[in-house]
Write a protein that holds these residues in place. Sequence first.
Motif, PDB file in Angstrom:
ATOM      1  N   PRO A 183       6.824   5.256  -2.044  1.00  0.00           N
ATOM      2  CA  PRO A 183       6.609   5.488  -3.486  1.00  0.00           C
ATOM      3  C   PRO A 183       7.607   6.550  -3.971  1.00  0.00           C
ATOM      4  O   PRO A 183       8.221   7.235  -3.154  1.00  0.00           O
ATOM      5  CB  PRO A 183       5.176   6.042  -3.540  1.00  0.00           C
ATOM      6  N   PRO A 184       7.765   6.704  -5.286  1.00  0.00           N
ATOM      7  CA  PRO A 184       8.655   7.739  -5.791  1.00  0.00           C
ATOM      8  C   PRO A 184       8.251   9.095  -5.205  1.00  0.00           C
ATOM      9  O   PRO A 184       7.063   9.415  -5.148  1.00  0.00           O
ATOM     10  CB  PRO A 184       8.427   7.715  -7.315  1.00  0.00           C
ATOM     11  N   ARG A 185       9.194   9.839  -4.769  1.00  0.00           N
ATOM     12  CA  ARG A 185       9.004  11.162  -4.143  1.00  0.00           C
ATOM     13  C   ARG A 185       8.222  11.105  -2.823  1.00  0.00           C
ATOM     14  O   ARG A 185       7.791  12.112  -2.301  1.00  0.00           O
ATOM     15  CB  ARG A 185       8.326  12.159  -5.109  1.00  0.00           C
ATOM     16  N   GLY A 186       8.018   9.897  -2.300  1.00  0.00           N
ATOM     17  CA  GLY A 186       7.314   9.769  -1.011  1.00  0.00           C
ATOM     18  C   GLY A 186       8.230  10.176   0.149  1.00  0.00           C
ATOM     19  O   GLY A 186       9.460  10.139   0.021  1.00  0.00           O
ATOM     20  N   VAL A 187       7.609  10.581   1.240  1.00  0.00           N
ATOM     21  CA  VAL A 187       8.385  10.950   2.431  1.00  0.00           C
ATOM     22  C   VAL A 187       7.762  10.303   3.667  1.00  0.00           C
ATOM     23  O   VAL A 187       6.581   9.969   3.673  1.00  0.00           O
ATOM     24  CB  VAL A 187       8.415  12.492   2.660  1.00  0.00           C
ATOM     25  N   PHE A 188       8.576  10.130   4.694  1.00  0.00           N
ATOM     26  CA  PHE A 188       8.037   9.794   6.011  1.00  0.00           C
ATOM     27  C   PHE A 188       7.672  11.101   6.705  1.00  0.00           C
ATOM     28  O   PHE A 188       8.336  12.116   6.514  1.00  0.00           O
ATOM     29  CB  PHE A 188       9.090   9.062   6.860  1.00  0.00           C
ATOM     30  N   LEU A 189       6.609  11.040   7.505  1.00  0.00           N
ATOM     31  CA  LEU A 189       6.291  12.201   8.337  1.00  0.00           C
ATOM     32  C   LEU A 189       6.860  11.915   9.727  1.00  0.00           C
ATOM     33  O   LEU A 189       6.595  10.852  10.285  1.00  0.00           O
ATOM     34  CB  LEU A 189       4.773  12.389   8.430  1.00  0.00           C
ATOM     35  N   LEU A 229       0.874  -1.184   0.000  1.00  0.00           N
ATOM     36  CA  LEU A 229       0.000   0.000   0.000  1.00  0.00           C
ATOM     37  C   LEU A 229       0.913   1.237   0.000  1.00  0.00           C
ATOM     38  O   LEU A 229       0.924   2.014   0.955  1.00  0.00           O
ATOM     39  CB  LEU A 229      -0.878   0.031   1.257  1.00  0.00           C
ATOM     40  N   PRO A 230       1.720   1.412  -1.050  1.00  0.00           N
ATOM     41  CA  PRO A 230       2.757   2.443  -0.981  1.00  0.00           C
ATOM     42  C   PRO A 230       2.221   3.847  -0.768  1.00  0.00           C
ATOM     43  O   PRO A 230       2.933   4.706  -0.265  1.00  0.00           O
ATOM     44  CB  PRO A 230       3.473   2.326  -2.341  1.00  0.00           C
ATOM     45  N   ASN A 231       0.964   4.073  -1.150  1.00  0.00           N
ATOM     46  CA  ASN A 231       0.473   5.449  -1.062  1.00  0.00           C
ATOM     47  C   ASN A 231       0.003   5.866   0.325  1.00  0.00           C
ATOM     48  O   ASN A 231      -0.172   7.052   0.579  1.00  0.00           O
ATOM     49  CB  ASN A 231      -0.655   5.674  -2.072  1.00  0.00           C
ATOM     50  N   ILE A 232      -0.206   4.890   1.186  1.00  0.00           N
ATOM     51  CA  ILE A 232      -0.624   5.287   2.524  1.00  0.00           C
ATOM     52  C   ILE A 232       0.563   5.976   3.194  1.00  0.00           C
ATOM     53  O   ILE A 232       1.709   5.623   2.940  1.00  0.00           O
ATOM     54  CB  ILE A 232      -1.124   4.071   3.338  1.00  0.00           C
TER      55      ILE A 232
END
Length: 343
Positions: free
Chosen positions: A252-258, A210-213
């Motif tokens: 995901p590409p350009r994803g970040v951790f908060l 679920l890469p977008n979560i």
Amino acid sequence: MERIIDIFGLTLDQLTRTLRNDYGKGLFHAEALYREMFKNGGKNIGNAPEFKSSLKFWTELEKALVPVSGKVEETFKAGELVKFITRLRDGLKIESVIIPMTRHNTLCVSSQVGCKMGCRFCQTARMGFKRSLSTSEIVGQVFNARHTLGHDIKNIVFMGMGEPFDNFDAVMTAVNVLNSQKGCDIALRHMTISTCGVVPGIERLAQMNLPNIRLAISINGPDDDTRSALMPVNRHWPLAALKKSLDAYPLPPRGVFLFEYILIKGVNDAMDHARALARFIHPLPVRLNLIPYNPVTGFDHQSPSDEQMHDFAQTLTDKGIFVIKRWSKGRSVSAGCGQLGKI
Ligand code: SF4
């Protein structure tokens, strides 16, 4: 035996199977039920064309459907922010917070009644742990925010009472229910799961494809001594283990951790802490939310000064970290970060 269908706790697949097994119906009616309940608030299901044309089926189904599992008992407002208390069927109470954002509202949902994690800045920790919520009780908070209180909710953050990864299966089933385009239709990229650092939960989520979560980590200490003093979870999964799980996490590409960092005067707000935090973060892609400590009864911590908060943020920014300073909107109604649970 009397049939009971709790649609709030069932994924569309599970509901379809239930209608097939119990009534010989299928996806067509499951989708209609999802639409009528989650999009339209469930007031007029019998008048929907799919049910109007099968009156006998609807008469039986209506008897089996249970209402939302939780009654909104009280609401508190601070400007546009609304905190609401839900009384569950067993009498226990939970809190949820509707946070107005620029373009839409975010709902901060609870995943447990109380919490086992014992963070030493958190009101929920002081309640102790009562029990985990069911999927139905988690989804019920979203239903109530939308249809009982009438707020347009587009974002969900699992940052209310409890540690979501300590209730993994119910939370992930709730994510599935909320994400269905036939019902609540909340995109995965609009859902954030926040953990205090339960590494096995991060690893399980990593395997779920679920890469977008969005994944948020409540960090609050840049070294094991500082962090363990504030967050007992760090003794089980110290920073090195946490970092390893994040290194392996399939963003995901350009994803970040908060990352959430609650700044507490004299505890974790020195510039050395900021520099150590930058070292811990590097080279992870992180968006850091810096939050001043919100007063909680029973802890004698204090909030940092605005100047200290600014300097801390600047030190991190100078090291290339993307920092957002967040001032709690809900402090006056005990709805700020770490303040839920005074019920
Ligand atoms: S901060 Fe979160 S994980 Fe820690 S005690 Fe509070 S609710 Fe539990």
